[in-house]
Design a protein around this motif. Structure first.
Motif, PDB file in Angstrom:
ATOM      1  N   LEU A 252       0.934  -1.217   0.016  1.00 17.14           N
ATOM      2  CA  LEU A 252      -0.429  -0.319   0.336  1.00 17.14           C
ATOM      3  C   LEU A 252       1.098   0.957   0.009  1.00 17.14           C
ATOM      4  N   GLY A 253       2.123   1.571   0.673  1.00 13.46           N
ATOM      5  CA  GLY A 253       3.078   2.099   0.996  1.00 13.46           C
ATOM      6  C   GLY A 253       3.402   2.586  -0.828  1.00 13.46           C
ATOM      7  N   ARG A 254       3.824   1.565  -1.319  1.00 16.60           N
ATOM      8  CA  ARG A 254       4.454   1.389  -2.719  1.00 16.60           C
ATOM      9  C   ARG A 254       3.367   2.445  -3.217  1.00 16.60           C
ATOM     10  N   LEU A 255       2.141   1.893  -3.452  1.00 15.71           N
ATOM     11  CA  LEU A 255       1.233   2.507  -4.247  1.00 15.71           C
ATOM     12  C   LEU A 255       0.136   3.618  -3.942  1.00 15.71           C
ATOM     13  N   GLU A 256       1.338   4.391  -2.730  1.00 12.94           N
ATOM     14  CA  GLU A 256       0.477   6.146  -2.308  1.00 12.94           C
ATOM     15  C   GLU A 256      -0.883   5.905  -1.742  1.00 12.94           C
ATOM     16  N   ILE A 257      -1.047   4.328  -1.346  1.00  5.11           N
ATOM     17  CA  ILE A 257      -2.371   4.150  -0.998  1.00  5.11           C
ATOM     18  C   ILE A 257      -3.642   3.877  -1.635  1.00  5.11           C
ATOM     19  N   LEU A 258      -3.638   5.121  -2.356  1.00  7.35           N
ATOM     20  CA  LEU A 258      -4.574   5.424  -3.440  1.00  7.35           C
ATOM     21  C   LEU A 258      -4.701   3.591  -4.402  1.00  7.35           C
ATOM     22  N   GLY A 259      -3.637   4.105  -4.877  1.00  9.76           N
ATOM     23  CA  GLY A 259      -3.783   2.653  -5.656  1.00  9.76           C
ATOM     24  C   GLY A 259      -3.858   1.305  -5.523  1.00  9.76           C
ATOM     25  N   GLY A 260      -3.550   1.176  -4.376  1.00  8.54           N
ATOM     26  CA  GLY A 260      -4.380   0.661  -3.578  1.00  8.54           C
ATOM     27  C   GLY A 260      -6.026   0.683  -3.505  1.00  8.54           C
ATOM     28  N   LEU A 261      -6.292   1.123  -2.400  1.00 10.42           N
ATOM     29  CA  LEU A 261      -7.539   1.001  -2.141  1.00 10.42           C
ATOM     30  C   LEU A 261      -8.152   1.904  -3.237  1.00 10.42           C
ATOM     31  N   LEU A 262      -7.975   1.781  -4.685  1.00  5.45           N
ATOM     32  CA  LEU A 262      -9.026   2.376  -5.778  1.00  5.45           C
ATOM     33  C   LEU A 262      -9.715   0.990  -5.976  1.00  5.45           C
ATOM     34  N   LEU A 263      -8.735  -0.324  -5.817  1.00  7.40           N
ATOM     35  CA  LEU A 263      -9.522  -1.620  -6.035  1.00  7.40           C
ATOM     36  C   LEU A 263     -10.692  -2.113  -5.264  1.00  7.40           C
ATOM     37  N   PHE A 264     -11.006  -1.490  -4.044  1.00  8.14           N
ATOM     38  CA  PHE A 264     -11.777  -2.043  -2.801  1.00  8.14           C
ATOM     39  C   PHE A 264     -13.132  -0.592  -2.855  1.00  8.14           C
ATOM     40  N   THR A 265     -12.837   0.230  -3.951  1.00 10.99           N
ATOM     41  CA  THR A 265     -14.313   1.173  -4.578  1.00 10.99           C
ATOM     42  C   THR A 265     -15.126   0.074  -5.692  1.00 10.99           C
ATOM     43  N   PRO A 266     -16.627   0.478  -5.326  1.00  8.06           N
ATOM     44  CA  PRO A 266     -17.116  -0.782  -5.932  1.00  8.06           C
ATOM     45  C   PRO A 266     -17.478   0.194  -7.972  1.00  8.06           C
ATOM     46  N   ASP A 267     -17.023   1.266  -7.719  1.00  7.61           N
ATOM     47  CA  ASP A 267     -17.044   1.969  -8.753  1.00  7.61           C
ATOM     48  C   ASP A 267     -15.984   1.663  -9.929  1.00  7.61           C
ATOM     49  N   PHE A 268     -15.154   0.997  -9.882  1.00  6.49           N
ATOM     50  CA  PHE A 268     -13.804   0.468  -9.979  1.00  6.49           C
ATOM     51  C   PHE A 268     -14.064  -0.705 -10.691  1.00  6.49           C
ATOM     52  N   TRP A 269     -15.044  -1.510 -10.284  1.00  7.35           N
ATOM     53  CA  TRP A 269     -15.107  -2.265 -10.854  1.00  7.35           C
ATOM     54  C   TRP A 269     -16.546  -2.782 -11.988  1.00  7.35           C
ATOM     55  N   ARG A 270     -16.734  -1.732 -12.015  1.00 12.14           N
ATOM     56  CA  ARG A 270     -18.361  -0.946 -12.707  1.00 12.14           C
ATOM     57  C   ARG A 270     -18.204  -1.162 -13.092  1.00 12.14           C
ATOM     58  N   GLU A 271     -18.882  -2.120 -14.884  1.00 12.13           N
ATOM     59  CA  GLU A 271     -18.394  -1.525 -15.858  1.00 12.13           C
ATOM     60  C   GLU A 271     -18.684  -0.355 -17.005  1.00 12.13           C
ATOM     61  N   ARG A 272     -18.155   0.846 -17.680  1.00 11.36           N
ATOM     62  CA  ARG A 272     -18.887   2.250 -17.660  1.00 11.36           C
ATOM     63  C   ARG A 272     -20.166   2.701 -17.043  1.00 11.36           C
TER      64      ARG A 272
ATOM     65  N   GLN B 124     -13.641   8.024  -7.370  1.00 13.19           N
ATOM     66  CA  GLN B 124     -14.675   8.104  -7.846  1.00 13.19           C
ATOM     67  C   GLN B 124     -14.224   9.214  -9.160  1.00 13.19           C
ATOM     68  N   ARG B 125     -13.284   9.968  -9.609  1.00  8.69           N
ATOM     69  CA  ARG B 125     -13.457  11.050 -10.202  1.00  8.69           C
ATOM     70  C   ARG B 125     -12.019   9.920 -11.128  1.00  8.69           C
ATOM     71  N   MET B 126     -11.430   9.515  -9.721  1.00 11.92           N
ATOM     72  CA  MET B 126      -9.949   9.017 -10.560  1.00 11.92           C
ATOM     73  C   MET B 126     -10.261   7.903 -12.334  1.00 11.92           C
ATOM     74  N   VAL B 127     -11.551   7.267 -11.999  1.00 10.19           N
ATOM     75  CA  VAL B 127     -12.132   5.694 -12.775  1.00 10.19           C
ATOM     76  C   VAL B 127     -13.140   6.764 -13.383  1.00 10.19           C
ATOM     77  N   ARG B 128     -13.515   7.653 -13.360  1.00  5.84           N
ATOM     78  CA  ARG B 128     -14.704   8.367 -14.007  1.00  5.84           C
ATOM     79  C   ARG B 128     -14.462   9.634 -14.201  1.00  5.84           C
ATOM     80  N   PRO B 129     -12.578   9.599 -15.604  1.00  2.00           N
ATOM     81  CA  PRO B 129     -12.524  10.832 -15.167  1.00  2.00           C
ATOM     82  C   PRO B 129     -13.182  12.001 -15.918  1.00  2.00           C
ATOM     83  N   HIS B 130     -14.454  11.863 -16.668  1.00  2.00           N
ATOM     84  CA  HIS B 130     -15.437  12.195 -17.305  1.00  2.00           C
ATOM     85  C   HIS B 130     -16.400  12.936 -16.207  1.00  2.00           C
TER      86      HIS B 130
END
Ligand SMILES: [K+]
Ligand SMILES: [K+]
Lengths: 480, 480
Positions: A460-480, B364-370
């Motif tokens: 997590l430290g190496r991914l500046e936290i955000l890089g790892g945290l994003l995987l745990f947001t539902p929006d990340f996995w939602r297509e479109r 959310q903005r990072m995953v969906r910038p637009h």
């Protein structure tokens, strides 16, 4: 999401890892150590797996968008930590897989916390493998900072007006020509460091291992005593200079080399202010405990402070014996880290500069509401997106630190160990404070659950936290 | 800067303090305690000084601009802490002025850390005086949050769409009619709390003192055992309800009373989530140590958690004996605090809500910038100035916590005590963790320098840090 576009580069990097395994295999063969067969078998297995993956995904290109890039990076850290753990687990070290994974993740993230004791008695192949993991991890971290992190708005590379600025603003663009220059600089630093270590009287093996773990700010050593094993002060100063060089932005170093002049940069200035303050503080209290020449004491103080601030984590002596105030200094220094785009970890100096400038402006605005004042970095106005990124990072950094410290407390660590373990893993420093994980202690004694959590926190430290945290947001996995 | 416009309200408030001193004077006279003369002489001195100041500055109005208001508030906290300390210093307590000032500042800021031991043996006048300081401090804190803090953009009152919103947006406007309603609500809460305590079997004196220190979330008690002195569980539930009521925004309470319906508010919801989570955590570990009826254990867990989260700081039992995880829970809970515009201190729930909403939007903005997404609070868009204020506060809160913890470490406190002392003073909670300043310990044993620093930190906590920090910016003192 195209999973094959992620699998292809993973496969290629596995081939790279397998080629790296040949080096300890050859070393151990010459040293007549049985582990050489382990490294060779692992190289064939990992390389074969990488080759099959590459062939299966041929023609799939590489990560095409932000989400694929993030997924690739997270997968890469995990897969390589596993691959790096396998030879250590299978070797004569006779350690559990948890321990091997911890050691491997600690290496690849250039953290340098270790679960091994009696390091000076270990076969050369293992020592070299740990150093190689850190060296390759170091170049990986810098590449990541230039390739992906700008789009997280947390890397700070947007702040440099570089000739290569198009690579900083265009994420996942073609950075191959730039990577070549980066690799050249990194190798140049490593070789220079190694030659100077040799000149200071290190053996060839020690010089090679320590050069690799110095420029990567990793901190693995060839002895439990770390740098305490070396005689003479010159070796400390060589290490200090190269730890510092590896804590400044590599883009800045490249530009300075190519233009043959050094330019002023706020974050480098802040780094020196922090180190000077810290070293004077340590020196003040060191006087009461150590009785040696002033230059000797200055050397140790500067070396130890630079070692922690650059997030390398070498130890010259057990500085925790200098009393509570010195422990406090080192505990606080753990959080800071070096500059953006270097191999060092932690909160990083450019963020301190951005926060200081912003807070100053906000205080001024309160007193003089009608004057227009904008926060600046290096004379240039800081954009809203960088301000946002910095503040979010500050909050996430604190929250991650606290959350994992609470996990460690729940695993029955005492307060000092829990806080220090959380800080040292998150900032990728390595050693902590206290009896258990301090420079004189060892991470071996922690429960298995803590080792896994620490490994996750290092990544997590190496991914500046955000890089790892994003995987745990539902929006990340939602297509479109 | 018109210093007389600041001196006038200070003088008037000194007269108020001197009138308050009559109350313990009369109490001690009836209790045949010699201290009644001390309180009377102090009342005459402080009142006379206040009267002279008022007459000398007659017709000077009140603070007219932001800088005068800030200067007034800072001066007021210091002057009243001194005035409150004088009778305790002169009384038969026989304590140093440092200790008296610490106790007085701890009272006025409603922190509730104490340097006194054998509290149950102290004369009633002193006990009443400490409670009065907390009670008046509580109303002072709420007034401050409504009057001045909105212009620091850190109070969160801008987030309420209130009929009184003109007072929230127009700082230093006429808030007299509003203050009258506030004082009515505060007195109503105090009297109800007192009557219910009486009904639960407290003596009149205990009920009066504890009612005043409950609604102010102060936490001073009449015994070293704090709430541990009381039999039966009903008294714990009365305290829990009134500590909670004093942790929600007073503007919200007033509106709910006047409109006779409760509305949903995100920060109150978060407060209940935090308390429920904390109480379940404590209960889980309490099981292994305490063996009593489930309802008894639930009562103690909820009471202790609410006591810390509301920043009151009463103790029912020494919860630190429940082991490291429970210590961890209480240490982390120390930082949070209640809602904005209440008597509670700490980081406060509305800021957690703002930060959570903002971080979610940025991810959310990072995953969906637009896509255009804005952070919201309670369905309403959060303005940039509130976001800025919240983030700056978060950084300053962390920095102040770390800075003072380092000071305490330099004063040779151990890590646990230093961290806990810094957190408990900044968040105005009161007791900390560990042997020295935990519920079973006492601040008496700390060095004098630490007591002064803690008092400053308590006042900084009450001024939401920024209110005190502004004094140290050059821009503040520059005319035009
Ligand atoms: K390191
Ligand atoms: K309190």
């Amino acid at each position: 999401m195209n999973s094959r576009a992620i699998a292809l580069p993973i496969g290629r990097l596995l081939i790279l890892i397998s080629l790296m395994m040949i080096i300890p295999a050859i070393t151990d063969m010459f040293a007549h150590n049985a582990d050489w067969q382990i490294f060779l078998v692992c190289a064939i297995l990992v390389g074969g797996f990488g080759l099959l993956t590459s062939i299966a995904c041929q023609g799939q290109g590489r990560p095409q968008n932000f989400r694929e890039a993030i997924l690739f990076v997270n997968t890469a850290w995990l897969v390589f930590s596993f691959a790096g753990a396998v030879p250590m687990w299978a070797s004569e070290l006779n350690i559990s897989f948890t321990d091997a994974f911890f050691e491997s993740a600690s290496g690849l993230t250039t953290t340098g916390s270790t679960i091994l004791t009696g390091i000076e008695t270990l076969p050369p192949g293992i020592l070299l493998w740990r150093a190689l993991l850190q060296w390759i991890g170091g170049i990986g971290v810098v590449s990541l900072a230039i390739w992906l992190l700008p789009s997280l708005r947390v890397s700070g590379n947007q702040l440099f007006a570089l000739e290569t600025s198009e690579t900083a603003t265009k994420p996942y663009g073609r950075i191959a020509p730039f990577l070549f220059r980066l690799l050249f600089l990194y190798s140049y630093l490593s070789v220079s460091c190694c030659l100077l270590y040799l000149a200071c009287g290190m053996t060839l093996f020690d010089a090679v291992v320590h050069a690799m773990t110095t420029v990567s700010t990793g901190g693995f050593s060839t002895s439990d005593a770390s740098f305490g094993q070396f005689q003479g002060l010159s070796v400390y100063w060589v290490a200090t200079v190269f730890m510092l060089a590896s804590s400044v932005p590599f883009l800045y170093l490249i530009r300075s080399f190519e233009n043959r002049r050094f330019e002023f940069d706020v974050q480098i200035l802040l780094l020196f202010v922090l180190i000077t303050t810290g070293a004077f503080g340590v020196l003040y209290f060191e006087r009461f405990v150590v009785h040696d020449t002033p230059f000797h004491m200055l050397t140790l103080a500067v070396f130890n402070v630079v070692s922690v601030v650059s997030t390398t984590g070498y130890g010259a002596n057990d500085y925790l014996q200098f009393g509570a105030p010195v422990i406090a200094i080192f505990f606080v220094l753990t959080f800071f880290g070096g500059c953006a785009g270097s191999t060092s970890g932690g909160f990083k100096m450019f963020r301190i500069a951005v926060l200081l400038s912003y807070i100053r402006v906000l205080l001024q605005r309160m007193v003089r509401p009608h004057r227009v004042i904008a926060p600046k970095y290096h004379g240039k106005r800081i954009s809203i997106s960088i301000l946002e990124g910095t503040f979010v990072f500050a909050v996430l950094y604190s929250a991650t630190f606290v959350l994992f410290a609470v996990f460690y407390l729940f695993l029955q660590m005492n307060l000092e160990t829990a806080l220090s373990a959380s800080a040292t893993a998150l900032a990728n420093v390595g050693p902590g404070i206290g009896d258990i994980i301090g420079p004189a202690g060892n991470f071996q004694n922690l429960p298995d659950a803590a080792k896994w959590l620490l490994a996750i926190q290092m990544i997590l430290g190496r991914l500046e936290i955000l890089g790892g945290l994003l995987l745990f947001t539902p929006d990340f996995w939602r297509e479109r």
